[in-house]
Design a protein around this motif. Structure first.
Motif, PDB file in Angstrom:
ATOM      1  N   LEU A  14      -1.817  48.366 -51.183  1.00  0.00           N
ATOM      2  CA  LEU A  14      -2.280  49.593 -50.533  1.00  0.00           C
ATOM      3  C   LEU A  14      -3.297  50.279 -51.435  1.00  0.00           C
ATOM      4  CD1 LEU A  14       1.239  50.820 -49.362  1.00  0.00           C
ATOM      5  CD2 LEU A  14      -0.403  49.424 -48.095  1.00  0.00           C
ATOM      6  N   GLN A  15      -4.540  50.318 -50.986  1.00  0.00           N
ATOM      7  CA  GLN A  15      -5.628  50.818 -51.829  1.00  0.00           C
ATOM      8  C   GLN A  15      -5.427  52.276 -52.222  1.00  0.00           C
ATOM      9  OE1 GLN A  15      -9.534  49.339 -50.929  1.00  0.00           O
ATOM     10  NE2 GLN A  15     -10.481  51.305 -51.399  1.00  0.00           N
ATOM     11  N   ASP A  16      -4.973  53.104 -51.289  1.00  0.00           N
ATOM     12  CA  ASP A  16      -4.739  54.517 -51.622  1.00  0.00           C
ATOM     13  C   ASP A  16      -3.683  54.652 -52.716  1.00  0.00           C
ATOM     14  OD1 ASP A  16      -6.616  55.289 -49.800  1.00  0.00           O
ATOM     15  OD2 ASP A  16      -5.182  55.888 -48.252  1.00  0.00           O
ATOM     16  N   ALA A  17      -2.685  53.782 -52.664  1.00  0.00           N
ATOM     17  CA  ALA A  17      -1.635  53.826 -53.691  1.00  0.00           C
ATOM     18  C   ALA A  17      -2.195  53.415 -55.048  1.00  0.00           C
ATOM     19  CB  ALA A  17      -0.473  52.916 -53.288  1.00  0.00           C
ATOM     20  N   LEU A  18      -3.129  52.476 -55.067  1.00  0.00           N
ATOM     21  CA  LEU A  18      -3.763  52.094 -56.330  1.00  0.00           C
ATOM     22  C   LEU A  18      -4.501  53.282 -56.944  1.00  0.00           C
ATOM     23  CD1 LEU A  18      -5.267  48.554 -55.585  1.00  0.00           C
ATOM     24  CD2 LEU A  18      -3.150  49.088 -56.797  1.00  0.00           C
ATOM     25  N   LEU A  19      -5.197  54.050 -56.104  1.00  0.00           N
ATOM     26  CA  LEU A  19      -5.922  55.217 -56.597  1.00  0.00           C
ATOM     27  C   LEU A  19      -4.959  56.247 -57.182  1.00  0.00           C
ATOM     28  CD1 LEU A  19      -8.522  55.547 -53.704  1.00  0.00           C
ATOM     29  CD2 LEU A  19      -9.023  54.878 -56.074  1.00  0.00           C
ATOM     30  N   PRO A  25     -12.573  53.926 -58.994  1.00  0.00           N
ATOM     31  CA  PRO A  25     -13.658  53.186 -58.320  1.00  0.00           C
ATOM     32  C   PRO A  25     -14.756  52.816 -59.310  1.00  0.00           C
ATOM     33  CG  PRO A  25     -13.076  55.211 -57.128  1.00  0.00           C
ATOM     34  CD  PRO A  25     -12.412  55.290 -58.471  1.00  0.00           C
ATOM     35  N   LEU A  26     -15.236  51.592 -59.200  1.00  0.00           N
ATOM     36  CA  LEU A  26     -16.351  51.136 -60.017  1.00  0.00           C
ATOM     37  C   LEU A  26     -17.154  50.147 -59.182  1.00  0.00           C
ATOM     38  CD1 LEU A  26     -17.796  51.148 -62.768  1.00  0.00           C
ATOM     39  CD2 LEU A  26     -16.365  49.203 -63.433  1.00  0.00           C
ATOM     40  N   GLY A  27     -18.258  50.636 -58.610  1.00  0.00           N
ATOM     41  CA  GLY A  27     -19.032  49.799 -57.702  1.00  0.00           C
ATOM     42  C   GLY A  27     -18.221  49.447 -56.472  1.00  0.00           C
ATOM     43  N   ASP A  28     -18.064  48.148 -56.201  1.00  0.00           N
ATOM     44  CA  ASP A  28     -17.351  47.709 -55.012  1.00  0.00           C
ATOM     45  C   ASP A  28     -15.903  47.324 -55.314  1.00  0.00           C
ATOM     46  OD1 ASP A  28     -17.836  45.496 -56.530  1.00  0.00           O
ATOM     47  OD2 ASP A  28     -18.651  44.265 -54.903  1.00  0.00           O
ATOM     48  N   ILE A  43      -5.278  45.838 -71.327  1.00  0.00           N
ATOM     49  CA  ILE A  43      -5.201  45.109 -70.064  1.00  0.00           C
ATOM     50  C   ILE A  43      -6.192  45.731 -69.096  1.00  0.00           C
ATOM     51  CG2 ILE A  43      -3.746  44.470 -68.104  1.00  0.00           C
ATOM     52  CD1 ILE A  43      -1.318  44.723 -69.950  1.00  0.00           C
ATOM     53  N   ILE A  44      -6.997  44.917 -68.471  1.00  0.00           N
ATOM     54  CA  ILE A  44      -7.963  45.382 -67.472  1.00  0.00           C
ATOM     55  C   ILE A  44      -7.630  44.703 -66.148  1.00  0.00           C
ATOM     56  CG2 ILE A  44     -10.396  45.548 -66.823  1.00  0.00           C
ATOM     57  CD1 ILE A  44     -11.091  45.272 -69.793  1.00  0.00           C
ATOM     58  N   LEU A  45      -7.352  45.511 -65.133  1.00  0.00           N
ATOM     59  CA  LEU A  45      -7.074  44.998 -63.801  1.00  0.00           C
ATOM     60  C   LEU A  45      -8.192  45.415 -62.861  1.00  0.00           C
ATOM     61  CD1 LEU A  45      -3.268  45.858 -63.481  1.00  0.00           C
ATOM     62  CD2 LEU A  45      -4.293  43.704 -64.197  1.00  0.00           C
ATOM     63  N   GLU A  46      -8.591  44.514 -61.977  1.00  0.00           N
ATOM     64  CA  GLU A  46      -9.624  44.802 -60.984  1.00  0.00           C
ATOM     65  C   GLU A  46      -9.115  44.419 -59.602  1.00  0.00           C
ATOM     66  OE1 GLU A  46     -13.319  42.993 -61.945  1.00  0.00           O
ATOM     67  OE2 GLU A  46     -13.464  43.944 -63.924  1.00  0.00           O
TER      68      GLU A  46
END
Length: 220
Positions: A14-19, A25-28, A43-46
């Motif tokens: 769920l994208q809203d939950a990720l926010l 947000p970074l570009g797309d 750790i970097i997650l995309e």
């Protein structure tokens, strides 16, 4: 299969939950960074429709990859565990379990919940993809969903890939006629005298499968 793909294979992110979790947000895409100061790593997650991660060794200025090995031991095993723990926390916080892989299996599961109030019960640790649906009062099974290699239902296909199926009970007097129809097979791992298997690959329309499920529920 990557660690990310394996852990999130049956989950809707769920994208809203990720926010809300802290992704930015970074570009797309959305990006989340978690420092591991005691290890001089981060750790970097995309997320761009799929979740992928990497671990950067800040001292060396390069990506650290040893934790990706399944047999990682010692220090690498500890880093692997920290990465896994973060993914599991995100899965718990930001995802919805979809239980099943195929679109039709997911639709049928949702429709069962709406029509009969039934939720899938996963009873066997050895067979985590197998779920039963029970009547509320009698607690008797009226359907079973799971995965099976296609060739075990249709030997002529020779296809060893797993497909999702649903087993339902039918009138034993009509079973020969039912099995003569496209999309129906002798029940896998159940009584073939009164149960049939249906492959959930859109060979049959949802409405027909739901009618069979209703009949199965009524006959138990």
């Amino acid at each position: 299969m990557s660690m990310e793909s394996e852990l999130f294979s049956n989950y809707l992110i769920l994208q809203d939950a990720l926010l809300t979790y802290g992704f930015q947000p970074l570009g797309d895409r959305l990006v989340f960074v978690k420092p591991l100061p005691e290890d001089h790593f981060e750790i970097i997650l995309e997320y761009d429709g799929a979740l992928r991660g990497r671990i950067m060794d800040l001292a060396a200025g390069e990506e650290y990859i040893n934790y990706r090995r399944e047999g990682a031991t010692g220090y690498s095993a500890g880093i692997r565990q920290k990465f896994t723990d973060l993914l599991l926390d995100i899965r718990e916080t930001c995802c919805r379990n979809q239980y099943f892989r195929s679109p039709q299996a997911r639709r049928i599961n949702e429709s069962i919940g709406e029509a009969f109030g039934g939720q899938p019960e996963f009873l066997w640790a050895k067979f985590p993809s197998y779920a039963v649906f029970r009547q509320k009062d009698s607690r008797k099974w009226y359907a079973l969903m799971g995965e099976v290699p296609r060739y075990k239902l249709d030997p002529a296909s020779g296809d060893r890939a797993d497909v999702e199926i649903i087993n339902v009970k039918v009138n034993s007097d009509h079973i020969k006629d039912i099995l003569a129809q496209r999309g129906y097979y002798p029940a896998f791992h159940m009584n073939k005298k009164c149960w049939v298997s249906i492959i959930l690959d859109d060979t049959l329309p949802d409405e027909e499968i739901l009618a069979r499920i209703a009949g199965s529920c009524a006959s138990i």
